[in-house]
Design a protein around this motif. Structure first.
Motif, short mmCIF file in Angstrom:
data_model
loop_
_atom_site.label_atom_id
_atom_site.label_comp_id
_atom_site.label_asym_id
_atom_site.label_seq_id
_atom_site.Cartn_x
_atom_site.Cartn_y
_atom_site.Cartn_z
N ALA A 1 -3.15 10.24 -3.92
CA ALA A 1 -3.96 9.26 -4.30
C ALA A 1 -3.54 7.91 -3.53
O ALA A 1 -2.09 7.81 -3.49
N MET A 2 -4.42 7.20 -3.03
CA MET A 2 -3.86 5.99 -2.03
C MET A 2 -4.33 4.82 -2.98
O MET A 2 -5.38 4.47 -3.46
N TYR A 3 -3.31 3.84 -2.97
CA TYR A 3 -3.24 2.37 -3.21
C TYR A 3 -3.45 1.67 -2.15
O TYR A 3 -2.26 1.40 -1.39
N ALA B 1 0.87 -1.06 -0.03
CA ALA B 1 0.03 0.06 0.12
C ALA B 1 0.88 1.23 -0.02
O ALA B 1 2.11 1.11 0.67
N PHE B 2 0.47 2.31 -0.73
CA PHE B 2 1.10 3.52 -0.69
C PHE B 2 0.13 4.63 -0.97
O PHE B 2 -1.03 4.59 -1.52
N VAL B 3 0.57 6.07 -0.78
CA VAL B 3 0.04 7.13 -1.19
C VAL B 3 0.99 7.94 -2.13
O VAL B 3 2.20 8.06 -1.62
N ASP B 4 0.68 8.31 -3.33
CA ASP B 4 1.35 8.62 -4.34
C ASP B 4 1.62 10.40 -3.89
O ASP B 4 0.88 10.83 -3.13
N GLU B 5 2.37 10.77 -4.88
CA GLU B 5 2.64 12.46 -4.83
C GLU B 5 1.48 13.40 -5.05
O GLU B 5 1.29 14.09 -4.51
N ASP B 6 0.33 12.80 -5.57
CA ASP B 6 -0.94 13.51 -5.72
C ASP B 6 -1.98 13.19 -4.68
O ASP B 6 -3.07 13.44 -4.69
#
Length: 146
Positions: A42-44, A35-40
């Motif tokens: 947005a969460m995966y 899981a991660f949260v990107d620079e924008d």
């Protein structure tokens, strides 16, 4: 080179080769969920990796450090001793049960004792291991890549 633990024969060979983790210690852990949260922002939010890596150092000239990689992590029950106690591993247990592999920081445990054991227990779908060269001492092994 990674070595897969697939069956009880692999477990027995591995445990004998590393003297059942005698005179070892868990040095570090690294967990990758997926899981991660990107620079924008947005969460995966999916734990699609669930990989736990464990660096273990040993008081042996032959294979002084190994890395265990547990994939498909089901759970980690980490019970570290505080600074008033020593944390060396005298022996360990690895058990295959119900398509899972269990690692415990105490030797001689049976399947029926896994759920009640009050020490460190790792449960995952798969386990593999490798030797680590020239990384002894207190310097961190799992350094940031960025």
């Amino acid at each position: 080179m990674w070595n897969e633990i697939m069956n009880n024969n692999d477990i027995e060979k591995f445990m004998k080769r590393i003297c059942y983790f005698h005179d070892s210690c868990i040095k570090e852990l690294k967990y990758l969920s997926g899981a991660f949260v990107d620079e924008d922002l947005a969460m995966y939010p999916v734990n699609d990796q669930r990989i736990l890596r464990v660096a273990i150092q040993r008081q042996f000239e032959n294979i002084p450090m190994i890395e265990l990689e547990f994939s498909g992590l089901k759970y980690l029950k980490l019970i570290p001793h505080d600074e008033r106690y020593t944390c060396e591993i005298l022996d360990a247990t690895i058990i295959l049960k119900n398509n899972c592999i269990y690692w415990c920081d105490c030797g001689g445990l049976s399947e029926s004792e896994l759920s009640s054991y009050d020490g460190t227990v790792i449960c995952a779908s798969k386990l593999r291991w490798r030797t680590i060269e020239k990384c002894m001492g207190q310097k961190e092994f799992y350094l940031p890549t960025a």
